[in-house]
Design an enzyme around this catalytic site. Structure first.
Site, mmCIF file in Angstrom:
data_model
loop_
_atom_site.group_PDB
_atom_site.id
_atom_site.type_symbol
_atom_site.label_atom_id
_atom_site.label_comp_id
_atom_site.label_asym_id
_atom_site.label_seq_id
_atom_site.Cartn_x
_atom_site.Cartn_y
_atom_site.Cartn_z
ATOM 1 N N GLY A 12 0.836 -1.195 0.000
ATOM 2 C CA GLY A 12 0.000 0.000 0.000
ATOM 3 C C GLY A 12 0.870 1.243 0.000
ATOM 4 O O GLY A 12 1.949 1.247 0.609
ATOM 5 N N LYS A 261 -14.922 3.042 17.957
ATOM 6 C CA LYS A 261 -14.785 4.499 18.076
ATOM 7 C C LYS A 261 -15.573 5.235 17.009
ATOM 8 O O LYS A 261 -15.966 6.386 17.208
ATOM 9 C CB LYS A 261 -13.310 4.894 17.986
ATOM 10 C CG LYS A 261 -12.771 4.609 16.604
ATOM 11 C CD LYS A 261 -11.453 5.249 16.287
ATOM 12 C CE LYS A 261 -11.318 5.205 14.766
ATOM 13 N NZ LYS A 261 -9.975 5.332 14.277
#
Lengths: 401, 401
Positions: A12, A261
């Site tokens: 990536g 979260k």
């Protein structure tokens, strides 16, 4: 004695991937006893044009498209995803995924969530059987049946062990070497534990007193002619003077905190957008953290470690996500305008999806399938606000109930 | 069966004391089975003049000085310390300290830290021997010899049991009935536990599974013709639709969090004033919380409960203190101006003292007396920055060490 060294590949090359390649490459240079200097970075090949005001502009080439990998390898800069940051020359961009990973004993996955399935499919069977991995992709995949950690998905699919890196990390800040912290969850597989690695001191020892959560796969041990891959070595690969690494063995806690979260960030955006004061917002965030811990304790009692939630991947990431991140920003906007989040996706995000919405839906569906949704009043309130069956003003009543 | 009711006194009538008197008086009206309606509020008597633009201005009196207690009892407003907030008429201001407390079975202490010693001296021997107390005064007193909780100081001095109320609470917001949360630490003394009080449900039951930290004093039990004083009753005395109460048995955790946050607030102010970004500030705050927990575990291993730090008195109060409170504000100013905190005390505070400085010094001296100061690198860094022996820029190196 170790005769070989670990070869490292970053899979990536976006903003965060390139930043991680930079800091890892700085460290492979500093630890030639452990790592090969060159760090491979797999780049999804694309054409880029260098603008004429760039220092890399070549009048002979003009603004003709060039391959991104060539530009990175020539100018040591990812002009598209991390412009103006000089990369160490030992970061080598490679457009071939299989070629980039095939000889590496340490793989770092750092790309958007939605690509990981396809990437794993492509490299399966083409990696070293004893490779070890770190996932910088946060979170979990939740279906009604189960909660699957992304790092465990990677590990199980490839037949290797994979840990997780997560924290309150903003790529551009780290690329500019502004100090911050991160958490790496890595539960050294029993087959990799060497007596000599006890040398990493009392802190490492304590961390190794772990839950023993192990991969479903039969693992191939890291051969003894390689240096070990344990907390000490992983820390050396990631820690920089501007990037402080805390090693924990709790992949579950780190992964859950990284996922849940997003629900809490929506809650904070809703209440803040509704004009609530700072203490109320803090209370909402706190409740979200308490429900996150409850979720972890309820569904992963064998492996969760409470102190994990005080790590950067817990406390800090929660605060930053509820103060400046995407889910928070758009839910605040929705509350300010008095419109739904779906309306915001349509008008502000060109139909792109907000991750918090699907996380909320999946988690609530999972909880409902077990009949325990009422033990998570904040998560439930967020779902209700998303669906329009619940008002932000009603949150205190629900939370006090 | 209970024939009598609890009489409640709030000792103190500042901004926060008056706010607590207001909410407690609302609750004594709602629970006439448990409490006498009238709430006594001890007021340090002083003269006030009502300005002519006040709705309470009486042309016949003009701006002649009037007694603060008379003004409060006539107009149901503390015009000096909580102006523009209507108090319930059952709050009765009383200028006599002994008279205010002598018949009350529940005492709420809410006044500045430095006055508590003298107040306790004055009322000792004049209170009901079975009275129970809640201290809204946060924190601990640290000497080289020991760490003394303020609530335990009150309890031991008066020969009664005293719990502690602490949270991310801003008096004016609560007076205006904006929603927030608080934490009350109350470890019901064994002599007060009644079989019937098991009726307060599974949550209350869990909380009563406490550390058993008890007062040094031989306690007089609450007589059986009074309602019990346990988590359920205390919650009923404090909880309002706008004020959500969480009961915990851990007086140590609540008190330590309330004190050590002042050190962390200084650290956050220093780093923020030095231009650090939000993730770095969050990391500093997190480290401060981790050192707070370490301190609690090291010196109070028998009584500390880890989940206490996730309560409003822990998590939320830390965040609010490091974002908007006094210690934070002035240390940020010091770093921005490149001057010492002492200089700020001189120029900005007219020589008034910043509590964080003495807390830091006392805690470091306590740690040093035990040879463990290096296990608290953030606290140590704050001391060094205060003394000028350490630079804010060096914090990352110290924290990574």
């Amino acid at each position: 004695m170790a005769g070989r060294k670990h070869r490292v590949t970053v899979v990536g090359s976006g903003n965060w991937g390139t930043t991680v390649a930079k800091l890892v490459a700085e460290n492979t240079r500093e630890h030639p006893d452990l790592f090969e200097e060159e760090v491979q970075m797999w780049v999804y090949e694309e054409n880029v044009a260098i603008p004429s005001d760039s220092p890399h502009y070549d009048p002979a080439v003009g603004d003709a498209p060039q391959k991104l990998t060539s530009v990175i390898n020539k100018h040591h800069e990812n002009v598209k995803y991390l412009p103006k940051i000089k990369l160490p020359s030992n970061v080598v961009a490679n457009p071939s995924l299989v070629d980039a990973v095939k000889d590496s004993s340490i793989l770092i996955f750092n790309l958007p969530h939605e690509f990981i399935g396809n990437i794993c499919k492509q490299i399966k069977g083409h990696i070293l059987p004893f490779a070890r991995a770190i996932s910088c992709i946060k979170g979990v995949t939740v279906t009604d049946d189960k909660v699957e950690l992304i790092c465990e998905y990677i590990g199980d699919t490839l037949g290797i062990y994979c840990g997780a890196l997560s924290g309150a990390n903003i790529a551009n800040e780290i690329a500019n070497e502004l100090w911050c912290e991160t958490t790496i969850a890595y539960n050294t597989p029993p087959c990799d534990r060497r007596s000599s690695s006890g040398a990493d001191g009392p802190d490492g020892e304590k961390h190794r007193d772990s839950s023993g959560r192990v991969s479903k796969t039969e693992l191939t041990p890291v051969p003894h002619d390689y240096p070990p891959v344990d907390h000490e070595e992983i820390r050396k690969l990631f820690q920089r003077p501007y990037f402080s690494v805390s090693m924990v063995p709790d992949v579950v806690g780190v992964s859950l905190a990284g996922a849940l979260k997003n629900i809490v960030a929506l809650a904070c955006g809703f209440t803040e957008g509704n004009g609530w004061n700072a203490t109320a917002k803090t209370a909402v965030m706190r409740r979200g953290m308490v429900e996150t811990i409850r979720f972890a304790q309820e569904f992963f009692p064998e492996s969760i470690q409470l102190m994990t939630f005080w790590e950067s991947a817990g406390w800090s990431d929660m605060i930053v996500s509820c103060t400046s991140a995407r889910n928070w920003r758009y839910s605040k906007m929705a509350a300010e305008r008095g419109v739904s989040l779906y309306e915001i996706e349509r008008t502000e995000l060109n139909g792109q999806k907000l991750q918090g919405i699907s996380t909320t839906k999946e988690v609530m569906s999972f909880l409902r399938a077990r009949g325990v949704e009422n033990q998570y009043p904040l998560f439930k309130a967020v779902e209700g606000i998303i669906d329009g069956t619940f008002k932000v003003e009603d949150v205190p009543k629900l939370l006090s109930g």
